[in-house]
Design an enzyme around this catalytic site. Structure first.
Site, PDB file in Angstrom:
ATOM      1  CB  CYS A 185     -48.216  26.363  74.649  1.00  0.00           C
ATOM      2  SG  CYS A 185     -48.321  25.542  76.499  1.00  0.00           S
ATOM      3  CB  THR A 186     -45.830  22.285  72.792  1.00  0.00           C
ATOM      4  OG1 THR A 186     -45.503  22.976  71.785  1.00  0.00           O
ATOM      5  CG2 THR A 186     -45.476  20.950  72.565  1.00  0.00           C
TER       6      THR A 186
END
Length: 256
Positions: free
Chosen positions: A183-184
């Site tokens: 994810c980020t």
């Protein structure tokens, strides 16, 4: 040269008094002239802040002096202007909402794979034991549209609470393989990896998330940009703002 320091960080750690911590951090950040968002819950802290470099660093250093937050690691980037309109400090039920209370990363992290290890696996086409590696993008569909790892699984979820059901529906794609969720910045993929492991899969999280990958490996095995939850909108693998605008209206500054 860009003069505003942006930091993002999260840590799953037990906080018995998040409302009290909220008041303390709001006062400190406000006095330092910082803007952004800090989320607090009994499971931990999630923050996105920007301001003058010395003020940001002093705030982070003071936060690290609290033993509950001593393991916090920030991801830094730079911009010409502060990409937040105001300071928000909130108490939430979860710092990243999954609606699965049995998933408790504050009790122990999911196993992590470093960017260096994942790069080696992707370069060779398998993990160190010769097993197929499957990358699972745990972000919302509109974020994936900005960019993602080549060949990553994208289940077109619209919010993170949909991830467990999506994983259950696609379990056969992951069984018997080495699964790496990403994810980020790491917060979603940490919960995702724990959920997948509870379901009997050999799952790991990408340590540091996409932003950590960019800092360590640049754009290797990556296609496109990375959406970030502030007014920069997206950054490229050099962590420079791109100005790309694809996000739907009303997206929260923190994505939760």
């Amino acid at each position: 040269m860009a003069s505003v320091l942006n930091v993002s960080a999260y840590l799953f750690t037990r906080i018995d008094d998040p409302a009290v911590v909220r008041e303390t951090l709001r006062d400190r950040a406000g006095a330092a002239g910082l803007r952004g968002t800090i989320l607090l819950a009994e499971e931990g802290i999630n923050l996105f802040l920007a301001g003058a470099p010395e003020a940001v660093r002093a705030f982070v250093d003071r936060l690290l002096a609290d033993e509950r937050f001593a393991a916090l690691e920030t991801k830094d980037s730079w911009s010409d202007a502060v990409p937040f309109g105001r300071l928000l400090v909130k108490v939430k039920r979860e710092i990243i909402r999954m609606d699965r209370p049995e998933v408790r990363p504050q009790d122990g992290r999911a196993p992590a794979v470093s960017p260096e290890t994942l790069r080696r696996w992707l370069d060779r086409g398998s993990d160190d034991d010769g097993r197929e590696v499957v990358l699972v993008d745990t972000r919302n569909a509109f974020e994936v549209d900005y960019g993602t790892f080549a060949g990553a699984k994208d289940w077109r979820i619209e919010r993170f609470t949909q991830f467990p059901d999506a994983a259950d529906s696609h379990r056969d794609e992951l069984a018997g393989k080495t699964v790496v969720s990403f994810c980020t910045g790491g917060i979603r993929c940490e919960k995702a990896a724990l959920y997948l492991r509870d379901e009997g899969l050999d799952a790991y999280q990408l340590d540091g998330g996409i932003l950590g990958w960019f800092a360590a490996q640049g754009g290797a095995h990556w296609n496109g940009e990375c959406f970030v939850f502030d007014e920069r909108e997206a950054v490229d693998p050099a962590l420079a703002p791109t100005g790309t605008a694809l996000a739907p209206a009303g997206v929260s500054p923190t994505g939760v």
